[in-house]
Scaffold this motif. Structure first.
Motif, mmCIF file in Angstrom:
data_model
loop_
_atom_site.group_PDB
_atom_site.id
_atom_site.type_symbol
_atom_site.label_atom_id
_atom_site.label_comp_id
_atom_site.label_asym_id
_atom_site.label_seq_id
_atom_site.Cartn_x
_atom_site.Cartn_y
_atom_site.Cartn_z
ATOM 1 N N LYS A 160 -8.093 19.390 2.929
ATOM 2 C CA LYS A 160 -8.794 18.238 3.463
ATOM 3 C C LYS A 160 -10.102 18.063 2.725
ATOM 4 N N ALA A 161 -10.344 16.865 2.301
ATOM 5 C CA ALA A 161 -11.587 16.595 1.576
ATOM 6 C C ALA A 161 -12.021 15.178 1.878
ATOM 7 N N THR A 162 -13.306 14.983 2.026
ATOM 8 C CA THR A 162 -13.848 13.649 2.213
ATOM 9 C C THR A 162 -13.943 12.985 0.857
ATOM 10 N N VAL A 163 -13.099 12.036 0.617
ATOM 11 C CA VAL A 163 -13.062 11.337 -0.665
ATOM 12 C C VAL A 163 -13.395 9.884 -0.411
ATOM 13 N N VAL A 164 -14.530 9.437 -0.869
ATOM 14 C CA VAL A 164 -14.943 8.050 -0.731
ATOM 15 C C VAL A 164 -14.692 7.364 -2.048
ATOM 16 N N THR A 209 -5.636 32.514 -3.397
ATOM 17 C CA THR A 209 -4.537 31.843 -2.723
ATOM 18 C C THR A 209 -4.587 30.338 -2.979
ATOM 19 N N ASP A 210 -3.446 29.697 -2.812
ATOM 20 C CA ASP A 210 -3.379 28.250 -3.007
ATOM 21 C C ASP A 210 -4.222 27.510 -1.981
ATOM 22 N N GLU A 211 -4.309 28.073 -0.770
ATOM 23 C CA GLU A 211 -5.130 27.422 0.247
ATOM 24 C C GLU A 211 -6.595 27.360 -0.190
ATOM 25 N N CYS A 212 -7.104 28.487 -0.706
ATOM 26 C CA CYS A 212 -8.504 28.519 -1.137
ATOM 27 C C CYS A 212 -8.742 27.588 -2.321
ATOM 28 N N LYS A 213 -7.842 27.622 -3.282
ATOM 29 C CA LYS A 213 -8.008 26.764 -4.460
ATOM 30 C C LYS A 213 -7.982 25.295 -4.064
ATOM 31 N N ALA A 214 -7.020 24.938 -3.220
ATOM 32 C CA ALA A 214 -6.896 23.541 -2.821
ATOM 33 C C ALA A 214 -8.138 23.071 -2.075
ATOM 34 N N ASP A 215 -8.646 23.920 -1.167
ATOM 35 C CA ASP A 215 -9.817 23.525 -0.389
ATOM 36 C C ASP A 215 -11.043 23.352 -1.284
ATOM 37 N N ARG A 216 -11.292 24.319 -2.184
ATOM 38 C CA ARG A 216 -12.486 24.239 -3.031
ATOM 39 C C ARG A 216 -12.373 23.114 -4.050
ATOM 40 N N LEU A 217 -11.187 22.919 -4.620
ATOM 41 C CA LEU A 217 -11.013 21.810 -5.560
ATOM 42 C C LEU A 217 -11.216 20.473 -4.864
ATOM 43 N N GLY A 218 -10.697 20.369 -3.638
ATOM 44 C CA GLY A 218 -10.879 19.123 -2.899
ATOM 45 C C GLY A 218 -12.341 18.831 -2.611
ATOM 46 N N ARG A 219 -13.075 19.854 -2.208
ATOM 47 C CA ARG A 219 -14.505 19.657 -1.950
ATOM 48 C C ARG A 219 -15.250 19.290 -3.235
ATOM 49 N N PHE A 220 -14.876 19.952 -4.342
ATOM 50 C CA PHE A 220 -15.542 19.668 -5.611
ATOM 51 C C PHE A 220 -15.254 18.242 -6.061
ATOM 52 N N ALA A 230 -3.101 17.337 -2.212
ATOM 53 C CA ALA A 230 -2.293 18.524 -2.500
ATOM 54 C C ALA A 230 -2.266 18.770 -3.984
ATOM 55 N N LEU A 231 -2.322 20.046 -4.395
ATOM 56 C CA LEU A 231 -2.153 20.376 -5.799
ATOM 57 C C LEU A 231 -0.726 20.096 -6.209
ATOM 58 N N ASP A 232 -0.530 19.841 -7.495
ATOM 59 C CA ASP A 232 0.787 19.509 -8.009
ATOM 60 C C ASP A 232 1.773 20.621 -7.709
#
Length: 677
Positions: A579-583, A413-424, A570-572
């Motif tokens: 949500k991802a912690t991006v510093v 799902t897009d939710e899973c992809k977005a979450d894992r990509l954001g964390r990565f 958000a993915l394109d």
């Protein structure tokens, strides 16, 4: 002839369904237009084709709106001879998540052709197994074993739907008066061991040729599946009938597409400005920056829904379709039905109608293309011309992000992809701040030069400079929406900017970036590390002055304002967020000594920043590469105009300047003077 044919399948209420067709097309390239017509008319989700007869060097036929999964024949009829015939092709709608399931075949069976495609649903995925069991004629012309089929060659599992041309005869699906063959007995044994059932209605023939009929095309699934949504359709151009069936599921996983864009050319700007400014007046005096920014964004987007039309939906599969083509199809199909039902034997007439239908299609396509090219105008539709050029050279198609894997877990799902990509991406982007990084002053002194509030003149000057055709951020506000505001509406906008400037708080919506995962060349598309994040709307330099001293009250203020910590990405093209912690801080790197474990490979040419370097610095390889790329693009431009039709010369010149010349002019001043005379 007792044949139960239907023009459609009843869609059962209740669970979601996938509409699928299995068809032995007997050569694919000649029937792609027919397939596109029926796919659009019947709203097919999955199309399983057998005997595509595509060679290893033949391109996969394109069916607009569908993703193709292909498997060609690997075993020749005679040992040592070229591989010909056979082949499987499964089309799945691009709006559905799908991938190929790898499976192993028994070593003793080198003839069975099988292609398993997985369509992802919200719970258990569905596998459509496309099967072709070729008929083997014993003799000098075919050295393959006649009894090649093994029960282990066929799929198993409650989530599998097997369909295709089995070339198998058995009373189970053809009637009590049918003599079974070896393949039929193996298939019947497989059905019993796997607890499967045949969907076909007993006695309904699926193959007709020269007066002979049989049931060799089957649809098979687990015994607890409902087989009532099955029927054999009228022929689409081969001697096999397409089998239409529906698969009940718990809801397919759709690949999201970008929402339709605004059509600002047809906007009611007078009414838009009036309604937006009426809503902005209610926001005057707000002290919460985030609520103020959200109210402004909602005012722009909500009024746009009423005053600005959207661009139309998806393009038809056959934009060239006209009345002449429809009549040619109707005449041909009517004669074909008469031949199949034994009412006529005019094979020559059918061949003539086939040729007439193809001529009508070719003529309609040429007329449609000429009409489209003539509509390109430099002042209005140059963007449409440029998009057409990108599609012609293969860069206009937008690929759907495939199924990803993270630690062996599939991400569907897009939710899973977005979450894992954001964390990565967060792990990759996190850096410690450089020593001595400038901290943000939470209480700036207004008397200091540069800290005074912005003026209306400064805002007007910036709105004049902004690009009106740039993309919007996550809040959906386009620059052209702000530019049309009158001075009264701009004063409210200015109040928001000055409030953010005075308090040192940046609205969270302004700190949202769209991240586009771009596949790295030659990398595995299923791995997270194979994608390079391309971030829009937020620049790294906007964050470089943030210090990360946890004990600093200044940093606490910065964290409160959203400068550090959680960010929404958000993915394109997706409206699903992660949500991802991006510093984001620019730190100073240091060089380290590296010991090579193996000698370096010596190459004569290497590409750096788009320029091909050679060992002698003659730039001849780069010049040849530039010439080849320019030649390709010039061929594309030639397709836009002819002697008495097509794109206007002014549009052609603009396309040449923006599409062809940049290839030649890139680093032109460096490499041209180095070329040998």
């Amino acid at each position: 002839m007792d044949v139960n044919r239907c023009g459609d399948v009843h869609r059962h209420p209740g669970p979601a369904v996938l509409r699928a067709v299995s068809w032995n097309c007997r050569t694919m390239n000649a029937k792609i237009t027919t397939l596109a017509y029926h796919a659009s008319r019947r709203d097919l989700d999955v199309i399983a084709l057998q005997e595509t007869n595509l060679g290893a060097n033949d391109p996969t036929p394109t069916l607009r709106g569908y993703r193709a999964h292909r498997r060609d024949r690997t075993t020749p009829r005679v040992a040592g001879a070229p591989v010909k015939g056979g082949g499987l092709l499964t089309y799945v709608k691009e709006t559905l998540r799908s991938d190929v399931v790898q499976h192993s075949m028994p070593a003793a069976d080198t003839v069975t052709e099988r292609l398993d495609v997985r369509v992802w649903t919200k719970a258990n995925p569905i596998v459509v197994s496309n099967i072709y069991l070729p008929p083997v004629a014993s003799g000098a012309g075919d050295s393959r074993p006649t009894n090649y089929l093994l029960r282990e060659s066929l799929p198993t599992g409650s989530h599998v739907f097997a369909c295709g041309d089995f070339n198998a005869h058995h009373p189970l699906w053809e009637g009590a008066d049918t003599q079974s063959n070896q393949r039929g007995r193996v298939v019947a044994s497989w059905l019993e061991s796997a607890d499967y059932r045949v969907w076909n209605e007993v006695g309904v023939r699926t193959w007709t040729s020269g007066g002979a009929t049989s049931t060799i095309d089957l649809v098979v699934s687990a015994a607890d599946r409902d087989p009532s949504s099955w029927c054999a359709l009228d022929s689409w151009g081969s001697d096999h009938s397409p089998l239409l069936f529906e698969i009940e599921c718990d809801g397919p996983v759709h690949a999201t597409r970008p929402l339709p864009t605004w059509n600002f050319r047809r906007a009611d700007w007078e009414g838009y400005v009036h309604d937006v400014e009426r809503r902005l007046k209610a926001l005057r005096g707000m002290k919460d920056v985030d609520k103020f920014a959200k109210g402004v964004a909602d005012a722009f987007t909500d009024v746009a829904e009423e005053r600005v039309p959207r661009c139309g939906g998806f393009i038809s599969n056959q934009p060239w379709w006209n009345d002449d083509v429809a009549r040619a199809y109707e005449d041909r199909d009517a004669l074909r039905r008469a031949i199949l039902d034994g009412e006529s034997d005019d094979a020559e007439g059918l061949a003539a109608l086939d040729r007439a239908a193809q001529v009508a299609i070719d003529t309609a396509k040429q007329e449609r293309w000429a009409q489209l090219c003539e509509g390109f105008s430099r002042s209005k539709n140059l963007g449409a011309a440029f998009r057409a050029v990108k599609h012609l050279d293969g860069r206009g198609h937008r690929e759907v992000l495939p199924i990803l894997e993270d630690g062996g877990t599939p991400l569907v799902t897009d939710e899973c992809k977005a979450d894992r990509l954001g964390r990565f991406y967060a792990r990759q982007c996190t850096k410690k701040a450089a020593p001595g990084a400038t901290q943000i002053d939470p209480d700036p002194d207004p008397s200091v030069d540069g800290c005074e509030p912005f003026s209306l003149e400064e805002l007007n000057g910036q709105l004049v400079k902004v690009k009106t055709r740039s993309a919007a951020g996550d809040d959906g506000v386009f620059n052209i929406m702000m530019r049309h505001l009158s001075s009264e509406g701009r004063e409210v906008l200015l109040q928001l900017f000055n409030l953010s400037w005075a308090t040192g708080r940046v609205p969270n919506s302004w700190r949202t970036a769209l991240v586009i995962p771009v596949l790295k060349p030659g990398k595995d598309p299923m791995l997270l590390s194979s994608y390079r994040p391309i971030r829009q709307d937020v620049r790294p330099e906007d964050l470089r002055d943030v210090s990360y001293d946890a004990g600093s009250p200044t940093i606490k203020k910065a964290a409160d304002s959203g400068l550090v910590g959680k960010r929404v990405v958000a993915l394109d093209g997706l409206d699903v967020h992660m949500k991802a912690t991006v510093v984001s801080a620019l730190g100073s790197g240091c060089a380290e000594c590296v010991t090579l474990a193996a000698p370096l490979k010596i190459v004569r040419t290497a590409k750096y920043l788009g320029v091909t370097l050679d060992s002698d610095f003659t730039f001849v390889p780069h010049a040849l590469d530039v010439a080849a790329r320019m030649e390709t693009r010039m061929r594309v431009l030639k397709l836009l105009a002819g002697t008495n039709w097509g794109c206007r010369w002014a549009s052609l010149r603009s396309l040449y300047v923006t599409y062809v010349m940049p290839v030649m002019m890139y680093c032109f001043g460096v490499w041209l003077q180095m070329l040998p005379k």
